[in-house]
Design a protein around this motif. Sequence first.
Motif, mmCIF file in Angstrom:
data_model
loop_
_atom_site.group_PDB
_atom_site.id
_atom_site.type_symbol
_atom_site.label_atom_id
_atom_site.label_comp_id
_atom_site.label_asym_id
_atom_site.label_seq_id
_atom_site.Cartn_x
_atom_site.Cartn_y
_atom_site.Cartn_z
ATOM 1 N N ASP A 219 0.819 -1.408 -0.064
ATOM 2 C CA ASP A 219 0.080 0.084 0.001
ATOM 3 C C ASP A 219 0.945 1.214 -0.014
ATOM 4 O OD1 ASP A 219 -2.677 0.908 -0.198
ATOM 5 O OD2 ASP A 219 -2.323 1.855 2.041
ATOM 6 N N ALA B 62 -8.291 -4.954 0.601
ATOM 7 C CA ALA B 62 -7.924 -3.733 -0.126
ATOM 8 C C ALA B 62 -6.161 -4.309 -0.691
ATOM 9 C CB ALA B 62 -7.778 -2.742 0.522
ATOM 10 N N THR C 65 -5.339 -5.092 -4.639
ATOM 11 C CA THR C 65 -4.346 -4.434 -5.618
ATOM 12 C C THR C 65 -3.156 -5.570 -5.903
ATOM 13 O OG1 THR C 65 -4.438 -2.397 -3.851
ATOM 14 C CG2 THR C 65 -2.290 -2.944 -5.232
ATOM 15 N N THR D 225 -5.000 -1.757 -8.565
ATOM 16 C CA THR D 225 -5.711 -0.586 -8.061
ATOM 17 C C THR D 225 -5.369 0.393 -8.795
ATOM 18 O OG1 THR D 225 -6.034 -1.556 -6.119
ATOM 19 C CG2 THR D 225 -6.337 0.583 -6.141
#
Length: 854
Positions: free
Chosen positions: A34, A560, A564, A569
Amino acid sequence: MPDVGQVFDSGLENRELSVELDPKRLAALDLPLDAVRQAVAAAFVRVGAGKVQDAGHETLVMVVHEPATPDDIGGIVVRAQPGRPPLRIRDVGRVMERFPNDTEIVRFSGHDGVSLWITKRRQADVIRTIESVNQTVHDWLETAPPTVRFTSTYDASIETRTRLRILRDNAAAGFALVLLILFLFLDRRIAFWTALGIPFSIALTTVILPWTGITLNSISLCGLIIVLGMIVDDAIIVAESIYRRIESGTPLRQAVEDGLFAVIGPVTATILTTIIAFIPIWFIPGVEGKFAAEIPAIVMLMLASSLLEATTILPAHIAHAGPTADSRRPPGARWMDHLERIYRRALTVALRWRYALFAAVLAGFAALAIWGAEHVRFVMYPLDQAWEVWIYGKTADGTSLEDTAKAMAPLEHWIEQLPAGVVHSYKTVAGRDPDGWVQASNAFFAKLVLTPAQQRTTSATDVRERLLDAWKAATDTAITELSVHIESGGPPVGRPVEVRVISNDNAARNDALDWLRQRLDELGVTDIDSDAERSEPALRLQPDLARAAAAGITPAQIAATMRTAVDGTIAAWLNTPDERIPIRVRVDPERLDPRNPTRGLLLTSRFGHAVPLDSVSHSESVVEPRTIYHDNGDRTNRLRGNLDLEVTSPASMYPVIENLLAQMQERWPDVRGEIGGQARKSVEQLSRMKINLALTVVAIWVLLTVVFNSMFQPFMVILAIPFGVVGVLIVFSLSGDPLSLFALMGMLGMAGVVVNDSLIMVDLINRKEDDTEGVKVIIEGAVERLRPIVLTTATTVVGLFPTAYGLIGGADAFISPMVTSMMWGLLAGTTSVLLFIPLFYQVGLDVRRLWRRS
């Protein structure tokens, strides 16, 4: 282009810039996935900071940073620490320009390509629009690369042109036959002035059409053909009434006045009854009603125009010119005299034995009605001239998109092996389920657009059988399931059989589905498929909530990060003058472990440190439904299948399926079923058309009570309608053709036309009854009305006949059944009028006398 409404593309691969990361490098550098996504998102900035003033001038202040190339994006800093070189994206992965096509693979006629689906504006002319599109394509190809070629995969103007040509040519043939009838049985001058009503009505209607918003198309032209033979009916009645008085020696102008005013009332009533019969078509709900809405408008305009001509222009012409000076009678006059003598003798015998014949007619009518109702099949849109074929199939569960596309190669070969000139074009799509909107790597479908039915000898049904036979005979194909569905060309109504099974009890619902599928198969339903089968292998990631909470990780973060890693994403957008390019961040697919995709992935906890994803979750291999369907909040699945429409019909299957659903609910009380598709729509439309026919009959009866000032005589007049309806059922049963929705619309229109003859006959008998009593008045009145009844029926029938049977260019699957229904209903109803109305009239007089005596 001014006539083009919208343009949709299919198979177009949009460009994107993909940041593909190495999970091992991420793990070695203790870098959460992330963090990379956030760094990419933060690097793309375009912000207006406001305006500054300088000597009276304003200057806009902008903060802009948009890395424009893969190399620029690779230089984005994802981590910087004092005394160490910055960590950039190129240190943990690569940036590539991609044209992703990982959800579907589209091919056209066996070749890679892109399609543009073009729609026109509502009021645009379809033929002119397509001509301008084709010209634009032609101009573009002159400067296009030589490796690119354009192919029309679907052209709506082909069907429109074909239908317009068929209707135009058959309308011309019908017009010629109408003229032949007029000149055969009427004086030449009177026949000429009577025939003038046809071009006058067409011209006046054409002038009014632009104000109504109706264009001249295949549907409106159908309305013109339907009314072609009818628009001279009123003129024939007026002209025949005048001509009969001229023949009897009445002075010309007096004959015109007396002849016109003798029939103007019933003639106006006949126009109104016909208009009433077509009005219910406006109230047919759904796409079907919109499809046919222009027909009643055309009919009303044409009939109103013809009434104006028949009651004003025609009498004026006859009064001015008169009949032909030649004393010779028309060629068909002797035939008509002979027919009148036969009819007079037949009526004399029939009225003598009226009660026995009356009972025999009623018994025969009842028997024929029952037989016709039992043997006719109702199919909303027959497949006779279908031109669109859909093929649905599957490979084994878990098959990749690329392998599914390869497995379709034999299907493309089978399509190419169809006879030459049958397939106009075809499109294949791998990666979509039969509905076309749910992604599935092992599913595919193909759409075949056939050439017009008039240009080929192989039907859509033959195409389906050939493709299914080829698949069954293949031994080395990876296709595990294949079904073929034919679209009739009408508005979408679904498959012949569609059933929804609804329950939140998964086990009971699946058992009920299996039981119902077996029962449907035993009933002859073919190509049965179920959306309950649409499942696929899945790797389920289950967060360990206790560990995740202790580490400062939420389940949403886990979801999430996995999205990804696997799918990617969109972290930012690069805006250029020509396009908007997405910047996708994901793990490099070549470096992602398919058995353990969490390996090497890190999460950023709320405490600020990196946490391995596999330390706060565990995975298991399962089989998951690809899509979960709900109906009003309850879990549901659907069964769909096809029928052999030569043997049965969706409407006849409806009560059978209803019985099956009742048995199913007895076995599984928590499971309920609902019928959809063609079976449901057919039953609904049949019910609506019955109601419309009943309302039409009631409306005509109300009108006739005013005309005759009686409640009994209108019943006698409208008896022609059930005779006409039974005639239609008998003809369609004997021919083996299904009764379509458009045939039912034709039956509605027939109801308004067929009462016209009985109305004219009863009106004349009523006039004569004042002078004479007994059987003689009925015979004389019926014989006097024989010629106009025969002429009006003959002109209407010959006007419809070429279109009904496609004498020129072939029949039309939609229009021909409507015209056939009107034509045969009119013939059957008119025959009943000639015999049954005098019988019924005399029986009514007998009953009235007995009532008075009692």
